[in-house]
Design a protein around this motif. Structure first.
Motif, PDB file in Angstrom:
ATOM      1  N   ALA A  22     -11.464 -28.678  29.881  1.00 35.54           N
ATOM      2  CA  ALA A  22     -10.033 -28.819  30.168  1.00 35.54           C
ATOM      3  C   ALA A  22      -9.214 -28.784  28.906  1.00 35.54           C
ATOM      4  N   GLY A  23      -9.740 -29.412  27.819  1.00 36.98           N
ATOM      5  CA  GLY A  23      -8.988 -29.443  26.568  1.00 36.98           C
ATOM      6  C   GLY A  23      -8.966 -28.124  25.850  1.00 36.98           C
ATOM      7  N   ALA A  24      -9.899 -27.224  26.182  1.00 36.00           N
ATOM      8  CA  ALA A  24      -9.993 -25.966  25.466  1.00 36.00           C
ATOM      9  C   ALA A  24      -8.836 -25.032  25.755  1.00 36.00           C
ATOM     10  N   SER A  25      -8.050 -25.328  26.758  1.00 32.79           N
ATOM     11  CA  SER A  25      -6.910 -24.473  27.061  1.00 32.79           C
ATOM     12  C   SER A  25      -5.729 -24.748  26.143  1.00 32.79           C
ATOM     13  N   GLY A  26      -5.878 -25.749  25.271  1.00 34.80           N
ATOM     14  CA  GLY A  26      -4.817 -26.046  24.328  1.00 34.80           C
ATOM     15  C   GLY A  26      -3.732 -26.917  24.912  1.00 34.80           C
ATOM     16  N   THR A  27      -4.094 -27.852  25.809  1.00 37.03           N
ATOM     17  CA  THR A  27      -3.086 -28.698  26.457  1.00 37.03           C
ATOM     18  C   THR A  27      -3.489 -30.159  26.387  1.00 37.03           C
ATOM     19  N   PHE A  28      -3.836 -30.649  25.201  1.00 35.80           N
ATOM     20  CA  PHE A  28      -4.175 -32.060  25.060  1.00 35.80           C
ATOM     21  C   PHE A  28      -2.902 -32.886  25.222  1.00 35.80           C
ATOM     22  N   THR A  29      -2.959 -33.860  26.084  1.00 38.07           N
ATOM     23  CA  THR A  29      -1.754 -34.633  26.390  1.00 38.07           C
ATOM     24  C   THR A  29      -1.416 -35.655  25.316  1.00 38.07           C
ATOM     25  N   ASP A  30      -2.382 -35.995  24.457  1.00 34.69           N
ATOM     26  CA  ASP A  30      -2.132 -37.029  23.451  1.00 34.69           C
ATOM     27  C   ASP A  30      -1.989 -36.474  22.042  1.00 34.69           C
ATOM     28  N   VAL A  31      -1.880 -35.166  21.901  1.00 34.57           N
ATOM     29  CA  VAL A  31      -1.726 -34.547  20.576  1.00 34.57           C
ATOM     30  C   VAL A  31      -0.251 -34.279  20.312  1.00 34.57           C
ATOM     31  N   THR A  32       0.278 -34.935  19.288  1.00 33.36           N
ATOM     32  CA  THR A  32       1.684 -34.742  18.906  1.00 33.36           C
ATOM     33  C   THR A  32       1.814 -34.195  17.497  1.00 33.36           C
ATOM     34  N   LEU A  33       0.754 -34.295  16.699  1.00 31.05           N
ATOM     35  CA  LEU A  33       0.736 -33.748  15.346  1.00 31.05           C
ATOM     36  C   LEU A  33      -0.321 -32.654  15.266  1.00 31.05           C
ATOM     37  N   TYR A  34      -0.060 -31.663  14.424  1.00 25.90           N
ATOM     38  CA  TYR A  34      -1.033 -30.588  14.167  1.00 25.90           C
ATOM     39  C   TYR A  34      -1.483 -29.898  15.461  1.00 25.90           C
ATOM     40  N   GLU A  35      -0.554 -29.676  16.356  1.00 24.96           N
ATOM     41  CA  GLU A  35      -0.908 -29.068  17.643  1.00 24.96           C
ATOM     42  C   GLU A  35      -1.500 -27.675  17.478  1.00 24.96           C
ATOM     43  N   LYS A  36      -0.908 -26.856  16.596  1.00 25.29           N
ATOM     44  CA  LYS A  36      -1.411 -25.490  16.421  1.00 25.29           C
ATOM     45  C   LYS A  36      -2.848 -25.492  15.922  1.00 25.29           C
ATOM     46  N   GLU A  37      -3.127 -26.351  14.944  1.00 24.79           N
ATOM     47  CA  GLU A  37      -4.467 -26.384  14.366  1.00 24.79           C
ATOM     48  C   GLU A  37      -5.510 -26.882  15.368  1.00 24.79           C
ATOM     49  N   ILE A  38      -5.189 -27.965  16.059  1.00 25.53           N
ATOM     50  CA  ILE A  38      -6.136 -28.536  17.010  1.00 25.53           C
ATOM     51  C   ILE A  38      -6.359 -27.596  18.189  1.00 25.53           C
ATOM     52  N   ASN A  39      -5.290 -26.993  18.693  1.00 24.18           N
ATOM     53  CA  ASN A  39      -5.439 -26.053  19.805  1.00 24.18           C
ATOM     54  C   ASN A  39      -6.227 -24.815  19.378  1.00 24.18           C
ATOM     55  N   TYR A  40      -6.036 -24.400  18.120  1.00 23.22           N
ATOM     56  CA  TYR A  40      -6.806 -23.253  17.607  1.00 23.22           C
ATOM     57  C   TYR A  40      -8.305 -23.564  17.645  1.00 23.22           C
ATOM     58  N   LEU A  41      -8.683 -24.751  17.189  1.00 25.02           N
ATOM     59  CA  LEU A  41     -10.101 -25.128  17.205  1.00 25.02           C
ATOM     60  C   LEU A  41     -10.618 -25.250  18.637  1.00 25.02           C
ATOM     61  N   ALA A  42      -9.798 -25.794  19.529  1.00 22.32           N
ATOM     62  CA  ALA A  42     -10.216 -25.934  20.921  1.00 22.32           C
ATOM     63  C   ALA A  42     -10.385 -24.575  21.582  1.00 22.32           C
ATOM     64  N   ASN A  43      -9.437 -23.701  21.377  1.00 25.04           N
ATOM     65  CA  ASN A  43      -9.504 -22.365  21.980  1.00 25.04           C
ATOM     66  C   ASN A  43     -10.643 -21.541  21.389  1.00 25.04           C
ATOM     67  N   SER A  44     -11.055 -21.867  20.165  1.00 29.81           N
ATOM     68  CA  SER A  44     -12.167 -21.170  19.512  1.00 29.81           C
ATOM     69  C   SER A  44     -13.512 -21.802  19.849  1.00 29.81           C
ATOM     70  N   LYS A  45     -13.501 -22.829  20.716  1.00 30.30           N
ATOM     71  CA  LYS A  45     -14.717 -23.523  21.157  1.00 30.30           C
ATOM     72  C   LYS A  45     -15.427 -24.230  20.000  1.00 30.30           C
ATOM     73  N   ILE A  46     -14.675 -24.572  18.966  1.00 29.61           N
ATOM     74  CA  ILE A  46     -15.246 -25.317  17.848  1.00 29.61           C
ATOM     75  C   ILE A  46     -15.223 -26.808  18.144  1.00 29.61           C
ATOM     76  N   VAL A  47     -14.198 -27.245  18.873  1.00 27.53           N
ATOM     77  CA  VAL A  47     -14.105 -28.639  19.272  1.00 27.53           C
ATOM     78  C   VAL A  47     -13.493 -28.699  20.670  1.00 27.53           C
ATOM     79  N   GLU A  48     -13.926 -29.668  21.427  1.00 25.02           N
ATOM     80  CA  GLU A  48     -13.339 -29.920  22.737  1.00 25.02           C
ATOM     81  C   GLU A  48     -12.972 -31.393  22.822  1.00 25.02           C
ATOM     82  N   GLY A  49     -12.173 -31.748  23.799  1.00 25.56           N
ATOM     83  CA  GLY A  49     -11.700 -33.117  23.908  1.00 25.56           C
ATOM     84  C   GLY A  49     -12.369 -33.894  25.017  1.00 25.56           C
TER      85      GLY A  49
END
Length: 376
Positions: A22-49
């Motif tokens: 679910a987090g890999a789509s780039g829609t973490f509800t608790d991320v307010t800082l560094y959204e581009k970087e975290i979503n990039y890693l999630a979308n790249s399957k490097i990290v999930e939430g």
């Protein structure tokens, strides 16, 4: 009871490494800082939430850092890895093969007890200093910067690693000129450091170069603004002097307390309106991420560049002509003998009179070609 609690703890923190998609789509509800970087890693399957959350302020575990880097590198073959000899991580344990592979590749080494035995502490928290060592060694980063962090003397074991990270504009310290090397690094901060390492466009830059309504802005200022508007945006200059090339005057701003060679110069007509803007910066990679990320992708005018003399892989010269305007942005990258890349960005009216459209030494470029130049 202790065993049940420990297993619950393990399953909880594994969410960072094996979380739901679910987090890999780039829609973490608790991320307010560094959204581009975290979503990039999630979308790249490097990290999930954890479902649709990321828990950005939780600490990063040492095993998680290893797994994320291996994922980014696409390393999946863990067969026949040599036993690193850690007392707390045996064959068959969760994460054993990944850690053994990282040791085999030379970018983790574990810890040593007083009796000489080695251990890895897989679920221990990663410190900021440890983060710099792992990333520098895993990605073979190089370069040197004479930092003056108050809490990182030259005798500190991580001094060189920290300076390499600073040189590559991946990390800086705090406002009080400290680095906090022993501070545990959070999930969001490790994520942003990893994203900056993997993708140059996330690295730090002093001056934002933006494109809006067919105009280019350097930290919010553009051509024909008044002196008063410039001061309102940038503050009073570090230096002011008569223009050397024409009538008028110029303001000079130091744009970084860390990268002291970076300068922003604003040139004015005698009337007090902005005539030209120059930004000069040295980086250790052939890229000004603001231009690539915020400017080039939105630019709708014509681009000329790539003189035949520019044969170095990290060298380019581009002229951007604004549609329906006489404004021209010049972007140049030149490698130095020290291994730096000297980047210059100049904005002017028909840039200094250069007849770019009719100059046969320049060729017209597509947007894709320009982006490829910045990322090669």
């Amino acid at each position: 009871m202790k065993k049940i609690f420990f297993l619950s703890f393990i399953f909880m923190i594994l969410g960072f490494c094996m979380g739901s998609s679910a987090g890999a789509s780039g829609t973490f509800t608790d991320v307010t800082l560094y959204e581009k970087e975290i979503n990039y890693l999630a979308n790249s399957k490097i990290v999930e939430g954890y479902g649709d959350t990321f828990k950005p302020n939780d600490p990063v575990r040492r095993i998680q850092a290893v797994q994320m880097i291996l994922r980014d590198k696409g390393i999946k073959d863990m067969k026949d890895v040599k036993d690193p000899g850690f007392t707390d991580l045996k064959k068959g344990d969760y994460g054993y093969e990944e850690v053994a592979k990282a040791v085999e590749m030379g970018w983790v080494s574990g810890k040593t007890r007083e009796d000489g035995s080695k251990y890895f502490d897989p679920w221990g928290s990663l410190t900021r200093a440890q983060m710099t060592k792992i990333i520098v060694q895993a990605y073979n980063l190089s370069g040197y910067h004479f930092s003056d962090f108050t809490d990182v003397p030259k005798s500190h074991w991580a001094y060189n690693y920290i300076n390499v990270m600073v040189k590559n504009r991946i990390v800086t310290g705090f406002n009080d000129h400290s680095f906090h090397p022993q501070e545990v690094i959070s999930r969001q901060h490790f994520a942003v450091m990893l994203a900056r390492t993997i993708k140059d466009t996330f690295r730090m830059n002093d001056v934002a170069i933006d494109y809006k309504d067919n105009e280019v802005f350097f930290n919010g200022i553009t051509l024909l603004m008044t002196k008063e508007e410039v001061i309102q945006k940038l503050g009073l200059p570090d230096a002011s002097s008569p223009s050397q090339s024409s009538s008028g005057f110029s303001y000079s701003y130091r744009t970084s307390d860390i990268f002291k060679d970076d300068r922003l110069a604003v040139f004015f007509f005698e009337s007090g309106d902005v005539r030209a803007i120059h930004y000069e910066t040295k980086t250790f990679y052939p890229l000004n991420h603001s231009v690539d990320d915020e400017f080039v992708h939105h630019f709708s005018g014509e681009v000329y560049g790539e003189i035949d003399d520019y044969t170095e892989p990290d060298q380019w010269l581009h002229y951007y002509i604004m549609p329906g305007s006489k404004h021209v942005l010049m972007s140049e990258s030149v490698p130095t003998y020290r291994g730096d890349v000297y980047n210059t960005f100049k904005l002017g009216l028909q840039y200094e009179g250069a007849p770019i459209e009719t100059d046969e030494t320049m060729k017209k470029l597509t947007k894709d070609e320009v982006i490829r130049d910045y990322t090669k």
